[in-house]
Enzyme design. Sequence first.
Site, PDB file in Angstrom:
ATOM      1  N   ILE A 170     -91.830  47.139  -3.335  1.00  0.00           N
ATOM      2  CA  ILE A 170     -90.743  46.460  -2.622  1.00  0.00           C
ATOM      3  C   ILE A 170     -90.355  47.274  -1.382  1.00  0.00           C
ATOM      4  O   ILE A 170     -90.128  46.723  -0.304  1.00  0.00           O
ATOM      5  CB  ILE A 170     -89.536  46.225  -3.563  1.00  0.00           C
ATOM      6  CG1 ILE A 170     -89.956  45.235  -4.657  1.00  0.00           C
ATOM      7  CG2 ILE A 170     -88.328  45.701  -2.800  1.00  0.00           C
ATOM      8  CD1 ILE A 170     -88.904  44.964  -5.715  1.00  0.00           C
ATOM      9  N   LEU A 210     -83.635  26.770 -10.064  1.00  0.00           N
ATOM     10  CA  LEU A 210     -84.623  27.326 -10.988  1.00  0.00           C
ATOM     11  C   LEU A 210     -85.518  28.316 -10.226  1.00  0.00           C
ATOM     12  O   LEU A 210     -85.521  28.354  -9.002  1.00  0.00           O
ATOM     13  CB  LEU A 210     -85.487  26.205 -11.569  1.00  0.00           C
ATOM     14  CG  LEU A 210     -84.745  25.113 -12.347  1.00  0.00           C
ATOM     15  CD1 LEU A 210     -85.739  24.090 -12.896  1.00  0.00           C
ATOM     16  CD2 LEU A 210     -83.909  25.698 -13.483  1.00  0.00           C
ATOM     17  N   HIS A 226    -121.883  35.132   4.389  1.00  0.00           N
ATOM     18  CA  HIS A 226    -121.828  35.998   5.568  1.00  0.00           C
ATOM     19  C   HIS A 226    -121.374  35.188   6.777  1.00  0.00           C
ATOM     20  O   HIS A 226    -121.860  34.067   6.954  1.00  0.00           O
ATOM     21  CB  HIS A 226    -123.209  36.586   5.848  1.00  0.00           C
ATOM     22  CG  HIS A 226    -123.251  37.419   7.096  1.00  0.00           C
ATOM     23  ND1 HIS A 226    -122.704  38.688   7.152  1.00  0.00           N
ATOM     24  CD2 HIS A 226    -123.753  37.161   8.331  1.00  0.00           C
ATOM     25  CE1 HIS A 226    -122.884  39.175   8.370  1.00  0.00           C
ATOM     26  NE2 HIS A 226    -123.510  38.279   9.112  1.00  0.00           N
ATOM     27  N   GLY A 286     -87.243  54.695  -1.689  1.00  0.00           N
ATOM     28  CA  GLY A 286     -88.307  54.203  -2.563  1.00  0.00           C
ATOM     29  C   GLY A 286     -89.508  53.701  -1.779  1.00  0.00           C
ATOM     30  O   GLY A 286     -89.370  52.806  -0.940  1.00  0.00           O
ATOM     31  N   LEU A 301     -94.175  41.989 -12.715  1.00  0.00           N
ATOM     32  CA  LEU A 301     -94.891  41.089 -11.810  1.00  0.00           C
ATOM     33  C   LEU A 301     -94.767  39.661 -12.321  1.00  0.00           C
ATOM     34  O   LEU A 301     -94.799  39.422 -13.536  1.00  0.00           O
ATOM     35  CB  LEU A 301     -96.374  41.461 -11.760  1.00  0.00           C
ATOM     36  CG  LEU A 301     -96.708  42.812 -11.122  1.00  0.00           C
ATOM     37  CD1 LEU A 301     -98.151  43.181 -11.389  1.00  0.00           C
ATOM     38  CD2 LEU A 301     -96.422  42.765  -9.624  1.00  0.00           C
ATOM     39  N   ASP A 313     -90.081  40.513 -17.128  1.00  0.00           N
ATOM     40  CA  ASP A 313     -89.477  41.785 -16.733  1.00  0.00           C
ATOM     41  C   ASP A 313     -88.592  42.378 -17.819  1.00  0.00           C
ATOM     42  O   ASP A 313     -88.444  43.597 -17.909  1.00  0.00           O
ATOM     43  CB  ASP A 313     -88.616  41.597 -15.468  1.00  0.00           C
ATOM     44  CG  ASP A 313     -89.446  41.491 -14.197  1.00  0.00           C
ATOM     45  OD1 ASP A 313     -90.694  41.403 -14.307  1.00  0.00           O
ATOM     46  OD2 ASP A 313     -88.852  41.486 -13.103  1.00  0.00           O
TER      47      ASP A 313
HETATM   48  P1  FAD Z   1     -86.788  36.519 -13.435  1.00  0.00           P
HETATM   49  O1  FAD Z   1     -87.632  35.931 -12.388  1.00  0.00           O
HETATM   50  O2  FAD Z   1     -85.918  37.660 -13.071  1.00  0.00           O
HETATM   51  O3  FAD Z   1     -85.903  35.331 -14.014  1.00  0.00           O
HETATM   52  C1  FAD Z   1     -84.929  35.545 -14.969  1.00  0.00           C
HETATM   53  C2  FAD Z   1     -83.957  34.375 -14.930  1.00  0.00           C
HETATM   54  O4  FAD Z   1     -83.104  34.449 -16.074  1.00  0.00           O
HETATM   55  C3  FAD Z   1     -83.031  34.388 -13.724  1.00  0.00           C
HETATM   56  O5  FAD Z   1     -83.113  33.163 -13.050  1.00  0.00           O
HETATM   57  C4  FAD Z   1     -81.643  34.619 -14.312  1.00  0.00           C
HETATM   58  O6  FAD Z   1     -80.615  33.961 -13.604  1.00  0.00           O
HETATM   59  C5  FAD Z   1     -81.814  34.012 -15.697  1.00  0.00           C
HETATM   60  N1  FAD Z   1     -80.854  34.534 -16.677  1.00  0.00           N
HETATM   61  C6  FAD Z   1     -80.573  35.835 -16.959  1.00  0.00           C
HETATM   62  N2  FAD Z   1     -79.670  35.920 -17.936  1.00  0.00           N
HETATM   63  C7  FAD Z   1     -79.361  34.645 -18.296  1.00  0.00           C
HETATM   64  C8  FAD Z   1     -78.497  34.079 -19.263  1.00  0.00           C
HETATM   65  N3  FAD Z   1     -77.768  34.832 -20.097  1.00  0.00           N
HETATM   66  N4  FAD Z   1     -78.413  32.732 -19.342  1.00  0.00           N
HETATM   67  C9  FAD Z   1     -79.156  31.936 -18.523  1.00  0.00           C
HETATM   68  N5  FAD Z   1     -80.012  32.433 -17.599  1.00  0.00           N
HETATM   69  C10 FAD Z   1     -80.104  33.753 -17.495  1.00  0.00           C
HETATM   70  N6  FAD Z   1     -93.922  39.845  -8.336  1.00  0.00           N
HETATM   71  C11 FAD Z   1     -95.165  39.418  -8.024  1.00  0.00           C
HETATM   72  O7  FAD Z   1     -95.986  39.195  -8.925  1.00  0.00           O
HETATM   73  N7  FAD Z   1     -95.546  39.231  -6.722  1.00  0.00           N
HETATM   74  C12 FAD Z   1     -94.708  39.481  -5.689  1.00  0.00           C
HETATM   75  O8  FAD Z   1     -95.078  39.310  -4.531  1.00  0.00           O
HETATM   76  C13 FAD Z   1     -93.414  39.948  -5.978  1.00  0.00           C
HETATM   77  N8  FAD Z   1     -92.537  40.217  -4.993  1.00  0.00           N
HETATM   78  C14 FAD Z   1     -91.282  40.636  -5.302  1.00  0.00           C
HETATM   79  C15 FAD Z   1     -90.398  40.916  -4.270  1.00  0.00           C
HETATM   80  C16 FAD Z   1     -89.119  41.325  -4.535  1.00  0.00           C
HETATM   81  C17 FAD Z   1     -88.177  41.643  -3.409  1.00  0.00           C
HETATM   82  C18 FAD Z   1     -88.678  41.425  -5.891  1.00  0.00           C
HETATM   83  C19 FAD Z   1     -87.267  41.826  -6.222  1.00  0.00           C
HETATM   84  C20 FAD Z   1     -89.541  41.155  -6.931  1.00  0.00           C
HETATM   85  C21 FAD Z   1     -90.855  40.759  -6.648  1.00  0.00           C
HETATM   86  N9  FAD Z   1     -91.764  40.499  -7.664  1.00  0.00           N
HETATM   87  C22 FAD Z   1     -93.043  40.100  -7.347  1.00  0.00           C
HETATM   88  C23 FAD Z   1     -91.407  40.649  -9.087  1.00  0.00           C
HETATM   89  C24 FAD Z   1     -91.100  39.276  -9.719  1.00  0.00           C
HETATM   90  O9  FAD Z   1     -90.084  38.643  -8.992  1.00  0.00           O
HETATM   91  C25 FAD Z   1     -90.672  39.456 -11.163  1.00  0.00           C
HETATM   92  O10 FAD Z   1     -91.646  40.221 -11.848  1.00  0.00           O
HETATM   93  C26 FAD Z   1     -90.530  38.101 -11.850  1.00  0.00           C
HETATM   94  O11 FAD Z   1     -89.558  37.309 -11.215  1.00  0.00           O
HETATM   95  C27 FAD Z   1     -90.143  38.292 -13.323  1.00  0.00           C
HETATM   96  O12 FAD Z   1     -90.043  37.049 -13.909  1.00  0.00           O
HETATM   97  P2  FAD Z   1     -89.126  36.798 -15.193  1.00  0.00           P
HETATM   98  O13 FAD Z   1     -89.374  35.378 -15.574  1.00  0.00           O
HETATM   99  O14 FAD Z   1     -89.362  37.854 -16.182  1.00  0.00           O
HETATM  100  O15 FAD Z   1     -87.627  36.995 -14.697  1.00  0.00           O
END
Ligand code: FAD
Length: 467
Positions: free
Chosen positions: A185, A38, A445, A181, A320, A313
């Site tokens: 990241i 997870l 302080h 970029g 984020l 996302d």
């Molecule tokens: P995600 O975390 O992408 O999770 C989506 C999940 O859905 C995944 O586990 C995937 O396997 C699952 N999934 C997809 N399709 C299916 C399906 N059909 N069936 C079942 N499961 C599925 N953000 C911060 O705020 N702070 C940070 O320091 C930061 N550092 C980062 C560093 C890196 C290198 C990267 C790549 C990102 C970073 N981010 C950071 C961004 C952050 O990781 C994302 O914004 C965040 O994870 C988004 O959360 P989410 O729940 O939308 O999706």
Amino acid sequence: MEQYDLVVIGSGPGGYVAAIRSAQLGYKTALVEKYDTLGGTCTNVGCIPTKAILDSTHHYHDAAHHFTAHGIQVEGLSMDFNRLYERKDKVVLQNTQGLNFLMRKNKVTVIHGTASFVDNSTLQVVRSAQDSLLLGAKKFIIATGSKPATVPGVTIDKERIITSTEALSLQKKPDNLVIIGGGVIGVEMASIFNRLGCEVTIIEYADHLLANMDHELGDALKRILVKDGIRILLEQAVYKTENMGNTAKVFFRDRGGKEQELQADYILVAVGRKAFTVGLGLENTGVRLDARGMVVTNEQLQTAVPHIYAIGDVIGGAMLAHKAEEEAIFVVEHMDGQKPKLHYDRIPSVVYTWPEVASVGATEEDLKAKGIAYAIGKFPFSANARARAGMNTQGFVKVLADQKYGELLGVHVIGARAADLIAQGVLGLEYEITADSMSRVSYAHPTYSEVMKEAHTLASGRPSVNI
Ligand code: FAD
């Protein structure tokens, strides 16, 4: 077919927070995740592993460059690359196991498998080639996150032309690395590998690093990273990459058309991320995508099918983890008939370089573009006693306040502990506090937070007593 009140697809910070909040409110909730662990991108290949490696390499860099000034002599200093990555894996494991615990504690049913809509009310979850099940629910949340994007001419082959995900599982320290970029990241990855002794070049299309933040932050960070040994090429358009076997090449040109190429062990593509909806069966529903592939939602984060919501996302905006979490709570409480609020302009952004960079609210560029009159208070860390004691004197706090009423409009920090200091700015903006009021409370302080107090004082039009 098992029936739920809510089925959440994706267990990143959007999905797992939504599932827990739903269960807390008494709803029968299932969380579907296609991977074995997870936590999504954030826990497995994003926020958490990068911060683990950033922290380790920060210690190493301090030991190599700053300890002697404190009178500490270290002989034979070295970095065990495999151990560094093993520790990172352990940190990730602690976090994913923590999530398993939270799901059990809150009685969320976790189903590992790939989810796909059969119609607006039914989900098929494929657990293996032979094993699938159907789930029905009153409501669904799509929280399937994002995947790395690329630019035309650049194919991510995961071997020599890689993303942050592959960079986090390298077997051996590269000698050199080109990063396409100069966003969050890109600069975090550059910091990690530069501190490990790799030769790092960042190629950025815009004329600033961190182009989405207040430009003074990116400009200050650039000077610091260049001093640390990172090569930074701005206003360069990458148009091709080539896997050369043991190395890779990147081809780019500047605005005048002058061509250049670089060769490195790896080319790391960090040009942003795109919504991930592949295989989700959205074509079997009424859910719509925009031209960039993001799920389209209304203000309540409902898709075109009102009982299917989307968060994180996959709907775009600031990609984020904490934005996804806020949306998760918002959506579940909205489903519950509550009246939650979500203020996108008060979500902070943080970059975990050293010094850290953090920002909330309007940038100076935003205010100029909108013709809003503003006052600026800017105070350097070099004039702060705690920063001098800790030899962390780089950077500044910049406060932007409304010219007439003094209300905070934006807070921008580059400096030690900016990631934590920015919480003050978030509170100030959320409760519409003036710069004057922010400066008239007591700050301990000596602390780094006194830089915030001084910047607020200056933004309120009073002089600082410390500069
Ligand atoms: P995600 O975390 O992408 O999770 C989506 C999940 O859905 C995944 O586990 C995937 O396997 C699952 N999934 C997809 N399709 C299916 C399906 N059909 N069936 C079942 N499961 C599925 N953000 C911060 O705020 N702070 C940070 O320091 C930061 N550092 C980062 C560093 C890196 C290198 C990267 C790549 C990102 C970073 N981010 C950071 C961004 C952050 O990781 C994302 O914004 C965040 O994870 C988004 O959360 P989410 O729940 O939308 O999706």
